[in-house]
Enzyme design. Sequence first.
Site, PDB file in Angstrom:
ATOM      1  N   ASP A  17       1.067  -1.305   0.014  1.00 43.84           N
ATOM      2  CA  ASP A  17      -0.049  -0.091  -0.082  1.00 43.84           C
ATOM      3  C   ASP A  17       0.881   1.279  -0.117  1.00 43.84           C
ATOM      4  OD1 ASP A  17      -2.516   1.292   0.739  1.00 43.84           O
ATOM      5  OD2 ASP A  17      -1.342   1.979   2.445  1.00 43.84           O
ATOM      6  N   SER A 127      -2.384   0.372  -4.651  1.00 42.59           N
ATOM      7  CA  SER A 127      -2.925   1.464  -4.164  1.00 42.59           C
ATOM      8  C   SER A 127      -4.226   1.805  -4.756  1.00 42.59           C
ATOM      9  CB  SER A 127      -1.717   2.596  -4.176  1.00 42.59           C
ATOM     10  OG  SER A 127      -2.416   3.712  -3.876  1.00 42.59           O
TER      11      SER A 127
END
Length: 231
Positions: A17, A127
């Site tokens: 992430d 992401s």
Amino acid sequence: MPETDDTETNSKALCFDMYGTLCDTSTVTAALGEHLDIADGFVADVDALWRRTQLRYAQQVALMEEYRPFWEVTEQALDYALNFYDLNPDESAREEIIAAYEDLDPYPDAAEVCQRLGEEYTVVVLSNGNPEMLETLAENAGLADHLDDIVSAHEVRTFKPDPAVYRNAADRLDRELGECRLVSSNPWDVAGASSAGMATAWVNRSREPAEEVGGGADLTVESLAALAEAL
Ligand code: LAC
């Protein structure tokens, strides 16, 4: 970005992430403080509301099937936070604040850990950010050279924790979901990835409680450096 060597040694993939995990979203606090001319405690409130609203809006537009790129979600969330507190920066100040999102500081261990883990694993970013904002940030934060790829939720026009985003990452990496591990500091992201069938590592820097819904973390560490040791 380096060529991906798809050999046995890096057959497993780590999907990092970006916001809050590799890069520190609190970097925008300085831009808010500089351009809003308000007390520090108040800046922290605006910042927290901006971030919370950004995540809430991403989830709302995904549920409403009204997808738009994360950059727009981020701008709309900022406008909401400014309106909530009755703040009216001029357009150039607003632009400077939003621009800070493309220039976040990486966590101090981020580049080294991506490089080190890249020797054994395929290392990508996974992401909610749209590709342009992710590429710019990866360059600015000095991470781009240590990533094999960037996989954006934009590719499937929805946002994490929609399982479609995790499935798309596994497809892009040509691996089963269980051969990919999401690394995130966001507990909702860990819960979502685990529910979708990915392995997970939770970088729990602030010792938050785990989510009560979704799957759990297979591994919990306090920093990226600790993750590199644990894997
Ligand atoms: C990301 C944010 C939302 O997907 O944490 O990078």
